[in-house]
Design an enzyme around this catalytic site. Sequence first.
Site, PDB file in Angstrom:
ATOM      1  N   HIS A  17      33.473 -45.563  -7.691  1.00  0.00           N
ATOM      2  CA  HIS A  17      34.852 -46.055  -7.764  1.00  0.00           C
ATOM      3  C   HIS A  17      35.868 -45.047  -7.213  1.00  0.00           C
ATOM      4  O   HIS A  17      37.016 -45.418  -6.967  1.00  0.00           O
ATOM      5  CB  HIS A  17      35.201 -46.522  -9.192  1.00  0.00           C
ATOM      6  CG  HIS A  17      35.529 -45.431 -10.157  1.00  0.00           C
ATOM      7  ND1 HIS A  17      34.634 -44.954 -11.091  1.00  0.00           N
ATOM      8  CD2 HIS A  17      36.672 -44.742 -10.353  1.00  0.00           C
ATOM      9  CE1 HIS A  17      35.221 -44.017 -11.807  1.00  0.00           C
ATOM     10  NE2 HIS A  17      36.459 -43.869 -11.386  1.00  0.00           N
ATOM     11  N   ASP A  60      27.802 -47.314 -10.607  1.00  0.00           N
ATOM     12  CA  ASP A  60      28.981 -46.527 -10.217  1.00  0.00           C
ATOM     13  C   ASP A  60      28.530 -45.127  -9.773  1.00  0.00           C
ATOM     14  O   ASP A  60      28.701 -44.136 -10.494  1.00  0.00           O
ATOM     15  CB  ASP A  60      29.954 -46.441 -11.404  1.00  0.00           C
ATOM     16  CG  ASP A  60      31.304 -45.882 -10.994  1.00  0.00           C
ATOM     17  OD1 ASP A  60      31.522 -45.679  -9.785  1.00  0.00           O
ATOM     18  OD2 ASP A  60      32.130 -45.639 -11.903  1.00  0.00           O
ATOM     19  N   SER A  95      36.625 -38.680 -13.536  1.00  0.00           N
ATOM     20  CA  SER A  95      35.670 -39.589 -12.893  1.00  0.00           C
ATOM     21  C   SER A  95      34.879 -38.907 -11.805  1.00  0.00           C
ATOM     22  O   SER A  95      35.434 -38.132 -11.025  1.00  0.00           O
ATOM     23  CB  SER A  95      36.425 -40.739 -12.238  1.00  0.00           C
ATOM     24  OG  SER A  95      36.782 -41.642 -13.227  1.00  0.00           O
ATOM     25  N   GLY A  96      33.592 -39.220 -11.749  1.00  0.00           N
ATOM     26  CA  GLY A  96      32.732 -38.646 -10.719  1.00  0.00           C
ATOM     27  C   GLY A  96      32.156 -37.301 -11.126  1.00  0.00           C
ATOM     28  O   GLY A  96      31.190 -36.815 -10.540  1.00  0.00           O
TER      29      GLY A  96
HETATM   30  C1  4AZ Z   1      39.202 -43.005 -15.425  1.00  0.00           C
HETATM   31  O1  4AZ Z   1      40.076 -43.850 -15.335  1.00  0.00           O
HETATM   32  C2  4AZ Z   1      38.515 -42.833 -16.721  1.00  0.00           C
HETATM   33  N1  4AZ Z   1      37.382 -42.090 -21.481  1.00  0.00           N
HETATM   34  C3  4AZ Z   1      37.475 -41.941 -16.816  1.00  0.00           C
HETATM   35  C4  4AZ Z   1      36.837 -41.765 -18.032  1.00  0.00           C
HETATM   36  C5  4AZ Z   1      37.232 -42.478 -19.126  1.00  0.00           C
HETATM   37  C6  4AZ Z   1      38.278 -43.366 -19.045  1.00  0.00           C
HETATM   38  C7  4AZ Z   1      38.922 -43.541 -17.839  1.00  0.00           C
HETATM   39  C8  4AZ Z   1      36.514 -42.258 -20.410  1.00  0.00           C
HETATM   40  O2  4AZ Z   1      38.888 -42.301 -14.466  1.00  0.00           O
END
Ligand code: 4AZ
Length: 430
Positions: free
Chosen positions: A239, A284, A380-381
Amino acid sequence: MAKDIQISSSRPAAVKARKRACPEPWVIGLITFLSLIVLAVCIGVTVHYVRYNHRMTHNYYSTLSFTSDKVYGEFGKEASKNFTEMSQRIESMVKYAFYKSPLRGDFVKSHIIKYSQEEDGVLAHMLLIFRFRATENVDTKNSIIQRILHEKLQDATGPPKLDPASVEIKKINKTETDKFLNNCCGTRRSKSARQSVRIVGGTEVEEGEWPWQASLQWDGLHRCGASLINSTWLLSAAHCFTLYKDPARWTASFGVTIKPLKMKQGLRRIIVHEKYNHSTHDYDISLAELSSPVPYTNTVHRICLPEASHEFHPGDEMFVTGFGARQDDGYTQNHLREVQVDLIQTDICNDPQVYNGAITPRMLCAGSLQGKRDACQGDSGGPLVSPDPRNIWYLVGVVSWGDKCGQPNKPGVYTRVTALRDWITSKTGI
Ligand code: 4AZ
């Protein structure tokens, strides 16, 4: 008149007091002399104590041949279960050999770095680390170490069957030792005695603590985390690349701060999993190829990938790291943070009050059902990692999604690396 009386009666007393307060010169001399002696003795004792107790690290590269009922192909692959088991066995035999020797107080550890195949067996290549007192003669240590291994490994019970006579030892310096360790996956420098307080509910880390962590930046702005899995490949989330696909506008940076950064590299290619589903977050996962390889250093090197068959268990030590927000809708952090999380069983995570069946076999949940300890936007990632019994670190998950951050019953959801392990090999050969 009263004044005169006062003067005449107080003057002799003051003179007497002054006489008593001023010692003879020879007394002053004696006191000074004795003080100097005490000071000299204190300094001498301290210097001796420091010199005697101060220990210097000495590193050796050693090879040891052995035979085993397992064939080389079964354990020769770094980070495989058989590699770990074989290394653990040999390392504990070596440890035991030194524990029964005069060097027991000096031995720190042995660390297998690789195996190589020989005509009639296998050669284990290992680093031996000692801390010798500064007063000791280290020139004679090579032969002592070799002799101890020759003698004490005779009665080590296998498997594997060691050949103690084959032991060879070479002294190496710190730079060479670091180079060997940095080429191994999943190694970390032991951190200083910083209190591990426990991203959301986490703490800032020191340089080199999580050397595989990368920041993925679009037009110079941090967007996602990623993990270095060899000198040219980063593993991240699919993503991260849904809106931004052009590799030329992405860079990857390394080091514990985004500004200033330790090392920067462009991206040559981005591979997003073919089955990635934006609405369910399934599959993902993505790979990003760097435009040129990063040189491994103490603070930048790769994480190990677990075998597809490896199972992690609730109770295993796990950390998630990232530059993400400290709370929902918060800001990206300039300094890398870590937080310890617990692996949460998928059936619990699929409970109606948790994620109600949204967790697929390509996902895993980690954090805390009480909330607080979690990844968040911007993480993320990035990596969710866990150590094996040799303290080698493995990539368990990739930060993927979650309902806000740190909420009770809404743990972080991660891409399950073992489920997509073969896909990683198919694209990179790793
Ligand atoms: C995000 O939006 C995201 N709490 C990453 C991890 C989590 C929530 C949102 C986990 O990148």
